[in-house]
Design a protein around this motif. Structure first.
Motif, PDB file in Angstrom:
ATOM      1  N   LEU A 155      38.806  43.289  45.343  1.00 26.87           N
ATOM      2  CA  LEU A 155      37.709  42.261  44.874  1.00 26.87           C
ATOM      3  C   LEU A 155      38.315  41.214  44.174  1.00 26.87           C
ATOM      4  CD1 LEU A 155      34.577  41.655  44.422  1.00 26.87           C
ATOM      5  CD2 LEU A 155      34.983  43.006  42.254  1.00 26.87           C
ATOM      6  N   THR A 156      38.084  39.810  44.765  1.00 24.03           N
ATOM      7  CA  THR A 156      38.521  38.582  44.150  1.00 24.03           C
ATOM      8  C   THR A 156      37.303  38.022  43.690  1.00 24.03           C
ATOM      9  OG1 THR A 156      40.412  38.549  45.468  1.00 24.03           O
ATOM     10  CG2 THR A 156      39.963  36.570  44.356  1.00 24.03           C
ATOM     11  N   LEU A 157      37.401  37.657  42.327  1.00 26.02           N
ATOM     12  CA  LEU A 157      36.187  36.742  41.649  1.00 26.02           C
ATOM     13  C   LEU A 157      36.502  35.418  41.438  1.00 26.02           C
ATOM     14  CD1 LEU A 157      34.912  39.554  39.047  1.00 26.02           C
ATOM     15  CD2 LEU A 157      34.104  39.087  41.514  1.00 26.02           C
ATOM     16  N   THR A 158      35.593  34.521  42.008  1.00 28.58           N
ATOM     17  CA  THR A 158      36.137  33.047  41.607  1.00 28.58           C
ATOM     18  C   THR A 158      34.608  32.232  41.272  1.00 28.58           C
ATOM     19  OG1 THR A 158      37.723  32.984  43.311  1.00 28.58           O
ATOM     20  CG2 THR A 158      36.809  31.014  42.556  1.00 28.58           C
ATOM     21  N   GLY A 159      34.601  32.125  40.246  1.00 30.01           N
ATOM     22  CA  GLY A 159      33.494  31.629  39.570  1.00 30.01           C
ATOM     23  C   GLY A 159      32.341  32.780  39.614  1.00 30.01           C
ATOM     24  N   ASN A 268      40.813  47.482  43.131  1.00 28.84           N
ATOM     25  CA  ASN A 268      41.825  46.450  42.514  1.00 28.84           C
ATOM     26  C   ASN A 268      40.728  45.277  42.214  1.00 28.84           C
ATOM     27  OD1 ASN A 268      44.781  45.526  41.629  1.00 28.84           O
ATOM     28  ND2 ASN A 268      43.661  43.960  42.886  1.00 28.84           N
ATOM     29  N   VAL A 269      40.475  44.822  41.128  1.00 25.98           N
ATOM     30  CA  VAL A 269      39.641  43.528  40.798  1.00 25.98           C
ATOM     31  C   VAL A 269      40.379  42.424  40.343  1.00 25.98           C
ATOM     32  CG1 VAL A 269      37.723  42.711  39.632  1.00 25.98           C
ATOM     33  CG2 VAL A 269      37.764  45.070  40.277  1.00 25.98           C
ATOM     34  N   ARG A 270      40.475  41.408  41.027  1.00 22.37           N
ATOM     35  CA  ARG A 270      41.418  40.090  40.117  1.00 22.37           C
ATOM     36  C   ARG A 270      40.199  39.016  39.789  1.00 22.37           C
ATOM     37  NH1 ARG A 270      46.285  37.826  41.403  1.00 22.37           N
ATOM     38  NH2 ARG A 270      46.434  35.571  41.157  1.00 22.37           N
ATOM     39  N   PHE A 271      40.207  38.894  38.657  1.00 21.47           N
ATOM     40  CA  PHE A 271      39.269  38.075  37.829  1.00 21.47           C
ATOM     41  C   PHE A 271      39.526  36.666  37.884  1.00 21.47           C
ATOM     42  CE2 PHE A 271      38.496  42.304  36.053  1.00 21.47           C
ATOM     43  CZ  PHE A 271      37.061  42.268  36.072  1.00 21.47           C
ATOM     44  N   ASP A 272      38.728  35.876  37.673  1.00 22.40           N
ATOM     45  CA  ASP A 272      38.936  34.288  37.714  1.00 22.40           C
ATOM     46  C   ASP A 272      39.922  34.081  36.338  1.00 22.40           C
ATOM     47  OD1 ASP A 272      39.042  31.535  37.490  1.00 22.40           O
ATOM     48  OD2 ASP A 272      37.062  31.505  38.266  1.00 22.40           O
ATOM     49  N   ARG A 273      41.028  33.485  36.419  1.00 21.17           N
ATOM     50  CA  ARG A 273      41.836  33.117  35.396  1.00 21.17           C
ATOM     51  C   ARG A 273      41.397  32.325  34.291  1.00 21.17           C
ATOM     52  NH1 ARG A 273      47.131  34.950  36.093  1.00 21.17           N
ATOM     53  NH2 ARG A 273      47.433  34.236  34.041  1.00 21.17           N
ATOM     54  N   ARG A 274      40.441  31.349  34.969  1.00 18.73           N
ATOM     55  CA  ARG A 274      39.735  30.290  34.076  1.00 18.73           C
ATOM     56  C   ARG A 274      38.559  30.848  33.268  1.00 18.73           C
ATOM     57  NH1 ARG A 274      38.430  26.731  39.082  1.00 18.73           N
ATOM     58  NH2 ARG A 274      37.750  28.715  39.676  1.00 18.73           N
ATOM     59  N   ASP A 275      38.212  32.190  33.734  1.00 20.02           N
ATOM     60  CA  ASP A 275      37.258  32.499  33.169  1.00 20.02           C
ATOM     61  C   ASP A 275      37.013  34.225  32.846  1.00 20.02           C
ATOM     62  OD1 ASP A 275      34.541  32.564  31.632  1.00 20.02           O
ATOM     63  OD2 ASP A 275      33.244  32.754  33.431  1.00 20.02           O
ATOM     64  N   PRO A 276      38.124  34.602  32.299  1.00 17.97           N
ATOM     65  CA  PRO A 276      38.224  36.214  32.068  1.00 17.97           C
ATOM     66  C   PRO A 276      37.119  36.875  31.445  1.00 17.97           C
ATOM     67  CG  PRO A 276      39.754  35.072  30.582  1.00 17.97           C
ATOM     68  CD  PRO A 276      38.981  34.058  31.463  1.00 17.97           C
TER      69      PRO A 276
END
Length: 330
Positions: A155-159, A268-276
């Motif tokens: 899972l990839t989160l962007t905004g 596996n969850v990849r969070f938005d590095r700009r908004d952890p």
């Protein structure tokens, strides 16, 4: 469980126990004639088919017993390994292995035999309380037309948006399985009480079949059908690899809540590095209504240097939720 059902369950466990006691004799799982002496119940639990060659039978029996041993309480695992011949000398027969169960002055043969019998019963009991890794006919794995043997999600989160890559391996319990039903939860747009617009939902099968019949089954839940290239026979395994794009997650968590049993789930969850997130936690077997509740004490998870968390689950129960929750940043 009713009296007759309990008697039937006990009869299965006792029959399998008797077969395992025959198997442990001599060299145990290291015996050359293992495929020939594996009994009917054991072959059934291990998903052995009539057309399997001797090497396949051995592999299925050994792998299944290894998995069942891992389900035992820690104190019994080593005893079970010794009794069945895992990790012992190539020529150590059962009576020699039995001596390994004694410690100090506690080397009474009857005591050691009783410990060996007890652990055999626990293995048989475990065999009828969890799905077989090879599509056997254990009690849970046959509740429904199929079950999931392996599920891996990235899972990839962007905004506020999310992209899900899912690889799911299913095992058919029936002949002619042509459709596998699947469902996901969607967010209702914040500005309206209307159902979500499906036109913005992206579901693409990358490999393993096709998607059919995308439809709303509730105001926030979408169901669709995964169709393999050809129908599956009972015991067949098939992997789907697909991608789902969501304009918005329904809540700050991602869970698998299986309708049918699932043996293994890696997330596996990849969070938005700009908004952890402020914090992240593991959701392990909660009732679905409690999955998004941040209040219960749960195991914390921590982002790595790439902004990701990874966790895994085994033997997921239907209607329970497993995954990751998080508290967004303010």
């Amino acid at each position: 469980m009713g009296g007759l059902a309990q008697e039937a369950a006990d009869a299965k466990i006792n029959a399998l126990s008797a077969e395992l006691k025959l198997l442990r004799k001599g060299l145990g799982i290291q015996a050359k004639n293992l495929p020939a002496i594996a009994g009917e119940r054991l072959r059934e639990v291990c998903g052995v088919h009539d057309e399997d060659n001797a090497g396949t039978v051995r592999g299925k029996v050994v792998d299944t017993l290894r998995r069942l041993i891992e389900k035992l309480p820690g104190a019994q695992r080593e005893t079970a390994r010794i009794v069945l011949g895992f990790g012992t000398g190539a020529n150590e027969r059962y009576t020699q292995r039995l001596e390994l169960l004694g410690s100090g002055a506690d080397r009474n043969v009857r005591t050691m035999q009783r410990r060996a019998d007890d652990v055999i019963y626990l293995i048989a009991e475990a065999a009828y309380s969890a799905p077989s890794p090879f599509g056997g006919v254990s009690a849970i794995s046959q509740d429904g037309p199929w079950h999931t043997s392996d599920l891996a999600v990235n899972l990839t989160l962007t905004g506020g948006a999310a992209e899900v890559f899912e690889t799911r391996t299913v095992v058919s319990h029936v002949a002619g399985l042509a459709d596998v039903e699947h469902a996901i939860s969607l967010a209702r747009p914040a500005s309206t009480t209307s159902p979500p617009d499906l036109s913005g939902l992206g579901i693409d099968v990358v490999a393993g079949g096709e998607v059919h019949s995308v439809r709303l089954v509730s105001s926030t839940r979408v169901a669709f059908t995964l169709r393999p290239p050809q129908p599956l026979d009972a015991g067949d395994q098939h992997a789907f690899f697909f991608r789902i794009r969501l304009a918005e997650l329904p809540a700050p968590f991602y869970c698998c809540t299986p309708e049918f049993p699932c043996e293994s789930f890696e997330l596996n969850v990849r969070f938005d590095r700009r908004d952890p997130p402020q914090r992240v936690w593991r959701i392990d077997g909660d009732f679905s209504k409690d999955a998004e509740d941040p209040m219960p004490a749960r195991k914390p998870l921590f982002l790595d240097n790439a902004g990701e968390v990874h966790t895994g689950f085994r033997d997921l129960r239907p209607a329970r939720s497993y995954g990751v929750g998080w508290q967004p940043s303010p």
